[in-house]
Design a protein around this motif. Sequence first.
Motif, mmCIF file in Angstrom:
data_model
loop_
_atom_site.group_PDB
_atom_site.id
_atom_site.type_symbol
_atom_site.label_atom_id
_atom_site.label_comp_id
_atom_site.label_asym_id
_atom_site.label_seq_id
_atom_site.Cartn_x
_atom_site.Cartn_y
_atom_site.Cartn_z
ATOM 1 N N PRO A 17 0.820 -1.223 0.000
ATOM 2 C CA PRO A 17 0.000 0.000 0.000
ATOM 3 C C PRO A 17 0.851 1.270 0.000
ATOM 4 N N PHE A 18 2.138 1.149 0.349
ATOM 5 C CA PHE A 18 3.030 2.311 0.347
ATOM 6 C C PHE A 18 3.700 2.523 -1.018
ATOM 7 N N ALA A 19 3.514 1.592 -1.940
ATOM 8 C CA ALA A 19 4.167 1.683 -3.254
ATOM 9 C C ALA A 19 3.527 2.766 -4.114
ATOM 10 N N THR A 20 4.314 3.331 -5.008
ATOM 11 C CA THR A 20 3.799 4.286 -5.991
ATOM 12 C C THR A 20 3.246 3.489 -7.165
ATOM 13 N N VAL A 87 16.100 -4.026 -3.399
ATOM 14 C CA VAL A 87 15.421 -3.475 -2.227
ATOM 15 C C VAL A 87 13.937 -3.267 -2.516
ATOM 16 N N ALA A 88 13.624 -2.700 -3.676
ATOM 17 C CA ALA A 88 12.225 -2.459 -4.030
ATOM 18 C C ALA A 88 11.433 -3.762 -4.071
ATOM 19 N N ARG A 89 12.049 -4.810 -4.622
ATOM 20 C CA ARG A 89 11.360 -6.098 -4.678
ATOM 21 C C ARG A 89 11.150 -6.655 -3.274
ATOM 22 N N GLY A 90 12.159 -6.527 -2.426
ATOM 23 C CA GLY A 90 12.039 -7.028 -1.066
ATOM 24 C C GLY A 90 10.944 -6.331 -0.272
ATOM 25 N N LEU A 91 10.687 -5.067 -0.614
ATOM 26 C CA LEU A 91 9.667 -4.292 0.093
ATOM 27 C C LEU A 91 8.347 -4.256 -0.688
ATOM 28 N N VAL A 92 8.278 -4.935 -1.815
ATOM 29 C CA VAL A 92 7.104 -5.014 -2.684
ATOM 30 C C VAL A 92 6.689 -3.610 -3.136
ATOM 31 N N LEU A 93 7.690 -2.830 -3.516
ATOM 32 C CA LEU A 93 7.444 -1.489 -4.052
ATOM 33 C C LEU A 93 7.592 -1.519 -5.570
ATOM 34 N N ASN A 94 7.489 -0.373 -6.219
ATOM 35 C CA ASN A 94 7.465 -0.316 -7.679
ATOM 36 C C ASN A 94 8.879 -0.396 -8.253
ATOM 37 N N GLU A 95 9.230 -1.543 -8.799
ATOM 38 C CA GLU A 95 10.579 -1.748 -9.327
ATOM 39 C C GLU A 95 10.847 -0.896 -10.567
ATOM 40 N N ASP A 96 9.847 -0.706 -11.404
ATOM 41 C CA ASP A 96 10.054 0.064 -12.633
ATOM 42 C C ASP A 96 10.363 1.521 -12.328
ATOM 43 N N HIS A 160 18.087 12.635 -5.484
ATOM 44 C CA HIS A 160 18.874 11.462 -5.094
ATOM 45 C C HIS A 160 20.054 11.866 -4.216
ATOM 46 N N THR A 161 20.365 13.151 -4.191
ATOM 47 C CA THR A 161 21.358 13.713 -3.288
ATOM 48 C C THR A 161 20.904 15.115 -2.924
ATOM 49 N N GLY A 162 21.518 15.709 -1.927
ATOM 50 C CA GLY A 162 21.109 17.050 -1.505
ATOM 51 C C GLY A 162 20.255 17.022 -0.257
ATOM 52 N N SER A 163 19.736 18.190 0.118
ATOM 53 C CA SER A 163 19.021 18.332 1.392
ATOM 54 C C SER A 163 17.586 17.827 1.348
ATOM 55 N N GLN A 164 16.972 17.819 0.166
ATOM 56 C CA GLN A 164 15.579 17.390 0.036
ATOM 57 C C GLN A 164 15.504 15.907 -0.308
ATOM 58 N N LYS A 165 14.563 15.216 0.315
ATOM 59 C CA LYS A 165 14.364 13.798 0.008
ATOM 60 C C LYS A 165 13.252 13.645 -1.031
ATOM 61 N N PRO A 166 13.292 12.585 -1.847
ATOM 62 C CA PRO A 166 12.210 12.319 -2.801
ATOM 63 C C PRO A 166 10.883 12.105 -2.089
ATOM 64 N N PHE A 167 9.775 12.348 -2.796
ATOM 65 C CA PHE A 167 8.475 12.170 -2.153
ATOM 66 C C PHE A 167 7.935 10.743 -2.328
ATOM 67 N N THR A 168 8.661 9.883 -3.047
ATOM 68 C CA THR A 168 8.268 8.473 -3.151
ATOM 69 C C THR A 168 9.259 7.598 -2.382
ATOM 70 N N LEU A 169 8.783 6.460 -1.916
ATOM 71 C CA LEU A 169 9.686 5.514 -1.261
ATOM 72 C C LEU A 169 10.711 4.986 -2.260
ATOM 73 N N GLY A 230 7.032 -2.903 5.999
ATOM 74 C CA GLY A 230 5.758 -2.615 6.651
ATOM 75 C C GLY A 230 5.593 -1.196 7.154
ATOM 76 N N VAL A 231 6.536 -0.302 6.825
ATOM 77 C CA VAL A 231 6.422 1.098 7.251
ATOM 78 C C VAL A 231 6.562 2.014 6.044
ATOM 79 N N ASN A 232 6.032 3.195 6.181
ATOM 80 C CA ASN A 232 6.038 4.166 5.076
ATOM 81 C C ASN A 232 7.306 5.018 5.113
ATOM 82 N N GLU A 233 8.457 4.332 5.129
ATOM 83 C CA GLU A 233 9.742 5.025 5.236
ATOM 84 C C GLU A 233 10.853 4.059 4.840
#
Length: 331
Positions: A17-20, A87-96, A160-169, A230-233
């Motif tokens: 449910p946390f995947a994009t 990592v994305a596969r292990g967390l069942v997130l969007n690999e593409d 991917h670098t810098g002070s701001q983090k991406p808005f997707t996992l 299991g967490v949104n982070e």
Amino acid sequence: MTVREKFEQREVDFLSPFATKSRDAMREMPESPCLFRTAFQRDRDRIIHSKSFRRLKHKTQVYISPGDHYRMRMTHSLEVAQISRTVARGLVLNEDLTEAIALGHDVGHTPFGHSGEDALREVLGHFDHNEQSLRVLEHVEKDGAGLNLTVQVKNGILNHTGSQKPFTLEGNIVRICDRVAYLCHDYDDGIRAGMLKAQDLPQNVVRTFGVHPSSMITAMVADMITQSDGVNEIRMSQPITDAMNEFRHFMFETVYRSPQLEQERKKAKHVIKKLFEYFYTNPDKLPREFQERIERWSLETIVVDYVAGLSDLYAIHLFKNLFIPSTWGGS
């Protein structure tokens, strides 16, 4: 239902449910969807087929003009993509989505790695390769039209670098896996180059990760998956984070800022600065397609686009042609 729609429904049914989800992808310029590929699959394909991605095979990672088996910028991008997908596969997130961000994250890198980036920063006052990567894909590729990538992919590349983090996992996976890849693989290349030995590693790094790149990557990836499940982070445990930071400090001291590479770094910066100066003073010597963009973007921006986009070998070739006298023939 099209093949693409089946893939999109499969994501909804299977992914965390946390995947994009691909069906939620957004583009600034709307376009007809593909019958077979999701939006993030299309982005990945556009990046792979881009000129800027192809040039990465001739751009320095750490060692300038290295021999066989040393990483170049393309190798690094492929390794980041592989680790990130695991990592994305292990967390069942969007690999593409993860893969598209990873493949595109360094396309704005200058010749000669961070030495080239530092040179442009000294000339301009501000230059960051992540911002240039976004600009290349958004405004330089496809003869200035850009690739019209999704907002999710562009945000991951920019942050991917810098002070701001991406808005997707998925973007946050790439942000961490970029560091995992360059630390472990630059360490591997450092051993090959004779700059360091496994016994030089801090003891805490050895205890936590081992001394082989494969065991190091496995330890960091396993921790990311375990801690983020299991967490949104996307996160890592404190012991792994501490060891990773210690490893990074070690690499900066022994490799990235090594006196052994300082002379080559100075030469690389000199080449980039001289090329920027030449084309800024002689914009008529820029390729025609770059000259045509000056009115839209400003001379400085277009010279940066051109110089930053050069491969190492072509930058050296240009420098020799422009600044090194030719040898006369005859007696």
